[in-house]
Design a protein around this motif. Structure first.
Motif, PDB file in Angstrom:
ATOM      1  N   ALA A 172       0.672  -1.387   0.042  1.00 14.42           N
ATOM      2  CA  ALA A 172       0.107  -0.011   0.112  1.00 14.42           C
ATOM      3  C   ALA A 172       0.793   1.435   0.013  1.00 14.42           C
ATOM      4  O   ALA A 172       0.454   2.163  -0.882  1.00 14.42           O
ATOM      5  CB  ALA A 172      -0.712   0.046   1.248  1.00 14.42           C
ATOM      6  N   ALA A 173       1.881   1.368   0.999  1.00 13.30           N
ATOM      7  CA  ALA A 173       2.858   2.423   0.850  1.00 13.30           C
ATOM      8  C   ALA A 173       3.562   2.626  -0.624  1.00 13.30           C
ATOM      9  O   ALA A 173       3.657   3.920  -0.945  1.00 13.30           O
ATOM     10  CB  ALA A 173       3.833   2.003   2.053  1.00 13.30           C
ATOM     11  N   ALA A 174       3.778   1.446  -1.224  1.00 16.36           N
ATOM     12  CA  ALA A 174       4.577   1.525  -2.474  1.00 16.36           C
ATOM     13  C   ALA A 174       3.644   2.095  -3.748  1.00 16.36           C
ATOM     14  O   ALA A 174       3.947   2.876  -4.403  1.00 16.36           O
ATOM     15  CB  ALA A 174       5.015   0.140  -2.798  1.00 16.36           C
ATOM     16  N   VAL A 175       2.408   1.700  -3.584  1.00 20.20           N
ATOM     17  CA  VAL A 175       1.486   2.217  -4.285  1.00 20.20           C
ATOM     18  C   VAL A 175       1.112   3.692  -4.184  1.00 20.20           C
ATOM     19  O   VAL A 175       1.201   4.423  -5.174  1.00 20.20           O
ATOM     20  CB  VAL A 175       0.085   1.514  -4.368  1.00 20.20           C
ATOM     21  N   ARG A 176       1.169   4.139  -3.265  1.00 18.09           N
ATOM     22  CA  ARG A 176       1.013   5.674  -2.835  1.00 18.09           C
ATOM     23  C   ARG A 176       2.266   6.391  -3.229  1.00 18.09           C
ATOM     24  O   ARG A 176       2.077   7.424  -3.930  1.00 18.09           O
ATOM     25  CB  ARG A 176       0.598   5.812  -1.065  1.00 18.09           C
ATOM     26  N   GLU A 177       3.415   5.904  -3.038  1.00 13.36           N
ATOM     27  CA  GLU A 177       4.716   6.295  -3.471  1.00 13.36           C
ATOM     28  C   GLU A 177       4.712   6.188  -4.995  1.00 13.36           C
ATOM     29  O   GLU A 177       5.246   7.439  -5.495  1.00 13.36           O
ATOM     30  CB  GLU A 177       5.994   5.828  -2.995  1.00 13.36           C
ATOM     31  N   ALA A 178       4.336   5.394  -5.671  1.00 15.69           N
ATOM     32  CA  ALA A 178       4.248   5.370  -7.028  1.00 15.69           C
ATOM     33  C   ALA A 178       3.373   6.169  -7.621  1.00 15.69           C
ATOM     34  O   ALA A 178       3.783   7.254  -8.665  1.00 15.69           O
ATOM     35  CB  ALA A 178       3.896   3.878  -7.773  1.00 15.69           C
ATOM     36  N   THR A 179       2.199   6.430  -7.145  1.00 13.04           N
ATOM     37  CA  THR A 179       1.135   7.506  -7.673  1.00 13.04           C
ATOM     38  C   THR A 179       1.658   8.979  -7.168  1.00 13.04           C
ATOM     39  O   THR A 179       1.718   9.674  -8.034  1.00 13.04           O
ATOM     40  CB  THR A 179      -0.077   7.149  -7.056  1.00 13.04           C
ATOM     41  N   GLY A 180       2.267   8.999  -6.140  1.00 11.88           N
ATOM     42  CA  GLY A 180       3.116  10.507  -5.968  1.00 11.88           C
ATOM     43  C   GLY A 180       4.103  10.933  -6.937  1.00 11.88           C
ATOM     44  O   GLY A 180       4.292  11.775  -7.286  1.00 11.88           O
TER      45      GLY A 180
END
Length: 186
Positions: A172-180
Motif C-alpha cells: 500500500a505504501a509503495a502504491v502511494r509512493e508510485a502514484t505520488g
C-alpha cells in the motif's frame, strides 16, 4: 473515488507479488524446462527463479546472480515480436514503478535507469531485478534480448521484506509512493 482507486491498485499489486512459498537460498535443484523454439528445435533451458528465501534459515543468504548467459531469443520473446514493437516505442520517457523484492540498481543491462532508495536497492531474492530486466533491460551486447521497454526508467519500490515475504502495508505504501511520483505504469 480516489481511495477506491488506491485500494484497487493496492489489491492488484498484492496479487501480483511473488507467492510466499519458501524457496531455498542455496543453489536450487535445477529442473530444466525445455521450451520449444519457433523453428521447432529445442529451446533454452530456464533455471528456477525463487520468489522468497527460506523463512526457517537463521540468516538471509542472498540468492547469487546466475552465471548463465542467454544466447538467443526464446519462443515467447519471438511471439511477442519485440523487434517490431521496438520500432514503434522503446518506453523512453516512461517510468515504471516495480513493486516487489527491490531492484539492484547496478544490474547489467539496466544502465543507471533504476531509481531505488533504501531497502528497495537491496534485492536479496533477485526476483525484482529479474523483472526489471524483462521490463527495461537493454540486452547489453545482445540487443535482441532487450526487455519490453528498454528505454523506460524503473522506480523500484519494496513490497516485501528482505526475504521476499509480501506485506500488505509495504504494498500500500509503495502504491502511494508510485502514484505520488507520477509513475506511468505500476
Amino acid at each position: 473515488m480516489r481511495p477506491a482507486l488506491l485500494y484497487g491498485a493496492g489489491l492488484a499489486a498484492a496479487l501480483m507479488l511473488p507467492a510466499a512459498v519458501p524457496a531455498q537460498a542455496m543453489p536450487l535443484a535445477r529442473i530444466p524446462m525445455a521450451l520449444p523454439s519457433a523453428d521447432g528445435k529445442k529451446g533454452q533451458e530456464l533455471p528456477g527463479m525463487p520468489s522468497a528465501l527460506d523463512p526457517r534459515a537463521e540468516e538471509a543468504v542472498c540468492t547469487p546472480a546466475s552465471e548463465e548467459q542467454a544466447k538467443k531469443q526464446d519462443w515467447s520473446r519471438q511471439r511477442l515480436d519485440l523487434d517490431r514493437l521496438h520500432q514503434h516505442s522503446t518506453g523512453a520517457g516512461v517510468t515504471v514503478a516495480l513493486i516487489g523484492t527491490g531492484v539492484d540498481p547496478d544490474a547489467a543491462g539496466l544502465d543507471g535507469r533504476v531509481a531505488a532508495e533504501g531497502t528497495a536497492a537491496d534485492d536479496c531474492v533477485g526476483h525484482g531485478t529479474f523483472l526489471a530486466g524483462l521490463i527495461a533491460g537493454t540486452g547489453g551486447s545482445t540487443p535482441r534480448l532487450a526487455g519490453v521497454a528498454p528505454g523506460a526508467k524503473i522506480l523500484a519500490l519494496r513490497g516485501t521484506d528482505r526475504r521476499g515475504r509480501p506485506s500488505p502495508g509495504l504494498v500500500a505504501a509503495a502504491v502511494r509512493e508510485a502514484t505520488g511520483a507520477r509513475a506511468g505504469v505500476i
